[in-house]
Design a protein around this motif. Structure first.
Motif, PDB file in Angstrom:
ATOM      1  N   GLY A  37       0.823  -1.212   0.000  1.00  6.95           N
ATOM      2  CA  GLY A  37       0.000   0.000   0.000  1.00  6.95           C
ATOM      3  C   GLY A  37       0.850   1.252   0.000  1.00  6.95           C
ATOM      4  N   TYR A  38       0.181   2.355  -0.240  1.00 10.30           N
ATOM      5  CA  TYR A  38       0.869   3.642  -0.315  1.00 10.30           C
ATOM      6  C   TYR A  38       0.215   4.587   0.688  1.00 10.30           C
ATOM      7  N   PRO A  39       0.887   4.861   1.802  1.00 14.84           N
ATOM      8  CA  PRO A  39       0.227   5.467   2.964  1.00 14.84           C
ATOM      9  C   PRO A  39      -0.383   6.850   2.729  1.00 14.84           C
ATOM     10  N   LEU A  40       0.110   7.615   1.785  1.00 16.34           N
ATOM     11  CA  LEU A  40      -0.440   8.960   1.658  1.00 16.34           C
ATOM     12  C   LEU A  40      -1.584   9.038   0.654  1.00 16.34           C
ATOM     13  N   ARG A  41      -1.925   7.928   0.014  1.00 15.67           N
ATOM     14  CA  ARG A  41      -3.114   7.960  -0.824  1.00 15.67           C
ATOM     15  C   ARG A  41      -4.331   8.092   0.071  1.00 15.67           C
ATOM     16  N   LYS A  42      -5.320   8.769  -0.466  1.00 18.45           N
ATOM     17  CA  LYS A  42      -6.471   9.082   0.393  1.00 18.45           C
ATOM     18  C   LYS A  42      -7.290   7.841   0.733  1.00 18.45           C
ATOM     19  N   ASP A  43      -7.150   6.770  -0.067  1.00 19.20           N
ATOM     20  CA  ASP A  43      -7.937   5.585   0.251  1.00 19.20           C
ATOM     21  C   ASP A  43      -7.158   4.584   1.095  1.00 19.20           C
ATOM     22  N   TYR A  44      -5.976   4.952   1.546  1.00 17.98           N
ATOM     23  CA  TYR A  44      -5.190   4.027   2.360  1.00 17.98           C
ATOM     24  C   TYR A  44      -5.756   3.975   3.779  1.00 17.98           C
ATOM     25  N   LEU A  45      -5.957   2.779   4.270  1.00 13.23           N
ATOM     26  CA  LEU A  45      -6.442   2.643   5.637  1.00 13.23           C
ATOM     27  C   LEU A  45      -5.357   1.992   6.477  1.00 13.23           C
ATOM     28  N   PRO A  46      -4.949   2.627   7.549  1.00 15.37           N
ATOM     29  CA  PRO A  46      -3.919   2.015   8.381  1.00 15.37           C
ATOM     30  C   PRO A  46      -4.463   0.824   9.151  1.00 15.37           C
ATOM     31  N   GLU A  47      -3.563   0.051   9.671  1.00  9.06           N
ATOM     32  CA  GLU A  47      -3.955  -1.114  10.466  1.00  9.06           C
ATOM     33  C   GLU A  47      -4.668  -0.653  11.729  1.00  9.06           C
ATOM     34  N   ASN A  48      -5.732  -1.344  12.078  1.00  6.32           N
ATOM     35  CA  ASN A  48      -6.421  -1.002  13.321  1.00  6.32           C
ATOM     36  C   ASN A  48      -5.768  -1.749  14.466  1.00  6.32           C
ATOM     37  N   GLU A  49      -5.040  -1.021  15.278  1.00  9.94           N
ATOM     38  CA  GLU A  49      -4.267  -1.692  16.314  1.00  9.94           C
ATOM     39  C   GLU A  49      -5.106  -2.075  17.519  1.00  9.94           C
ATOM     40  N   ASP A  50      -6.361  -1.576  17.569  1.00  4.26           N
ATOM     41  CA  ASP A  50      -7.201  -1.901  18.718  1.00  4.26           C
ATOM     42  C   ASP A  50      -7.869  -3.266  18.573  1.00  4.26           C
ATOM     43  N   VAL A  51      -7.876  -3.801  17.352  1.00  2.00           N
ATOM     44  CA  VAL A  51      -8.562  -5.071  17.122  1.00  2.00           C
ATOM     45  C   VAL A  51      -7.549  -6.216  17.201  1.00  2.00           C
TER      46      VAL A  51
END
Lengths: 194, 389
Positions: free
Chosen positions: A134-148
């Motif tokens: 993935g490419y982190p600065l693209r607007k559709d990039y979703l980071p990993e949810n660390e709470d799950v």
């Protein structure tokens, strides 16, 4: 020198070149970028020999690479060049052989936005690690949810003697079965505590 | 039991000893000479460097994305963490970009305060960089302590005006957070009066020092053309003779009102970079003297934007884009902002001088010994917070 004047100069140099003025910058096609940059750098009139900044912007319908050129000798500038490419196949010719300052900045734009600069001698990720997806600065990039908790986390916890509640375990198992990763949602505007 | 005996005694003429093999070494990431978590992948022929690849990203925290998910003012404290030695300069660059984007005027007195802070920051940076460079050369901690003694005085001023020594978060869009009190102004004047004496003392110890000369002269020479082509800025470019200082070129803020010179080097080696920094500090002192003499009374904040700090989400610059750049102590620090008319920037990009000055590291180090690579890196002056975004 304002963008309109530069546009006229470029059009007289390269007849038939499609140039559009967008904001303070000139919008070029990717195939024209190298010859325009070379002309700006080498012509006695512009002498834009210093490429200050390269960056990429995600405008949802396309990606854009923005170049800020200055002249060290004449102390003029900036001349802003923009190149737009489709999101699914972003390819732009590299400027490294004209300006060494493009070397790390194009790698950065590739790393963050996924624009492929063709002809770059060493186009690797610069900040993120090898194998990052993935490419982190693209607007559709979703980071990993660390709470799950994901299945790996559950296994790790159980190996260390922690009892994981059944519902969390079930959720992690469902995620794994669906072949999904837990992704966070993008923060909504206004969600940040001020 | 008898000790093991070598079956064969090697002699110097033996081909085994004459053929050297290329040897790959990782310098860093956990090493004090890399000025943070930064790694150099070096290939050695004997002790001579034949290839060098910088590896970065250990401190990457996606600064740009975090800023894109925040209000404009919300990123101001975060810019402090870019180049944590020079938070005032970072604030300055960001404030300038946003002011250009939203067309905000800054009152006269605030302009002066900004210039004073930016130049004090330059003193802090250059003095500590020279200290660290000497550390890299093997003069452990004596020069650094001399440097830090002076740095400490300036950090005390920062603490008094901004409330924090290093993470100042002092500038606001349209001015600065607090006014300078007469006591602080006196204090700055005292520092400016005393600094040349310290510089003389410092130079007396270092400039003609034989070891420093031998180790630094003709080491890591950066030619003029490469410096321009590779986008090198700041003291490093000026040591190679590139006469390009944004304080003179862009004349941003009120730098057109002061008389100062741009010191230039001739050769572009490590020694020139050291000298240019010393001379730049002397010029900064000139600017400070003039600024402190001319500083007018008046407000330090544009009244229209004074309430912004309490409701940063009400600040919505018009659609458009801006590229603001300042002459930070390390080079050209640029901020590229794209606004979509909401309270968050659509795109926020930092043009970090540390990152781009590093482009030529391999060119400078080739053919030198490992020990030279360490001082060349020291003379480039990187800070990993900025380099890794």
């Amino acid at each position: 020198m304002n963008p309109a004047e530069i546009k006229t100069k470029l059009e007289s140099e390269f007849p038939g070149i499609p140039i559009q003025i967008v904001g303070e910058g000139l919008l070029l096609g990717p195939e024209d970028l190298v010859r325009v940059a070379r002309f700006l750098k080498e012509s006695g009139e512009f002498k834009m020999n210093y490429l200050s900044s390269i960056t990429a912007v995600d405008y949802l319908e396309h990606l854009e690479s923005v170049y800020h050129l200055y002249s060290v000798d004449q102390r003029t500038g900036p001349v802003v060049l923009r190149v737009r490419v489709p999101r699914d196949n972003p390819r732009i010719p590299s400027l490294v052989h004209l300006f060494r300052s493009a070397e790390f900045q194009e790698r950065e734009a590739y790393d963050m936005m996924g624009i492929r600069y063709e002809g770059h001698p060493d186009l690797r990720r610069i900040f993120m690690w090898e194998g990052f997806e993935g490419y982190p600065l693209r607007k559709d990039y979703l980071p990993e949810n660390e709470d799950v908790l994901e299945w790996d986390d559950v296994e790790w916890l159980e190996r260390h003697g922690v009892t994981v509640p059944a519902e969390y375990k079930q959720y992690a198992q469902d995620l794994k079965a669906a072949g999904k990763e837990a992704r966070a949602e993008r923060p909504k505007p206004g969600a940040e505590a001020v | 039991m008898s000790p093991p005996v070598l079956e064969k005694t090697f002699q110097a003429s033996d081909p085994v000893l004459q053929d050297t093999e290329t040897f790959e070494v990782n310098l860093g990431p956990q090493h004090p000479s890399t000025h943070g978590v930064f790694r150099m992948n070096v290939k050695l022929e004997g002790e001579t460097i034949v290839s060098l690849k910088p590896v970065m990203g250990y401190l990457h925290r996606n600064h740009e994305q975090i800023a894109e998910n925040m209000s404009y003012l919300g990123s101001m404290p975060y810019t402090d963490r870019l180049d944590y030695f020079n938070s005032m300069s970072n604030n300055f660059g960001y404030a300038l970009a946003v002011e250009r984007l939203a067309k905000i005027d800054v009152p006269e007195r605030a302009q002066y305060v900004r210039v004073i802070m930016a130049e004090l920051t330059r003193l802090v940076n250059h003095v500590s960089v020279i200290g660290f460079l000497l550390n890299d050369l093997g003069a452990f901690f004596t020069p650094v302590l001399y440097a830090f003694r002076e740095r400490e005085k300036i950090l005390d001023v920062f603490e008094e005006v901004a409330g924090s020594r290093m993470m100042c978060n002092y500038l606001r869009f349209g001015g600065v957070k607090r006014d300078l009190t007469p006591a602080v102004t006196e204090r700055i004047k005292k520092i400016v009066r005393g600094f040349p004496k310290f510089l003389d003392e410092f130079e007396g110890l270092l400039t003609r020092n034989e070891i420093l000369c031998i180790r630094c002269q003709k080491v890591g020479v950066l030619p003029y053309d490469l410096a321009v082509n590779a986008g090198i800025t700041g003291p490093m470019a000026r040591a190679s003779g590139v006469n390009y200082d944004l304080r003179k070129v862009d004349r941003y803020s009120i730098y057109d009102r002061f008389k100062f010179k741009i010191p230039l080097g001739k050769i572009g080696d490590v020694y020139d970079r050291y000298l240019v920094r010393i001379l730049e500090m002397r010029e900064s002192l000139k600017i400070l003297e003039q600024a402190l003499k001319e500083i007018p009374a008046g407000p330090v904040m544009n009244p229209k934007f004074a309430a912004l700090a309490k409701a940063p989400r009400n600040f919505k610059p018009p659609k458009g884009e801006a590229y603001g750049r300042v002459e930070a102590p390390k080079g050209e620090l640029g901020f590229y902002l794209v606004s979509d008319g909401t309270a968050q920037p659509w795109r926020y990009h930092v043009r970090a001088p540390s990152l781009i000055n590093l482009t030529v590291l391999e060119d400078l180090c080739l053919g030198h010994k490992v020990a030279d690579a360490v001082i060349i890196l020291g003379s480039i002056d990187i800070v990993l917070g900025e380099l890794d975004h």
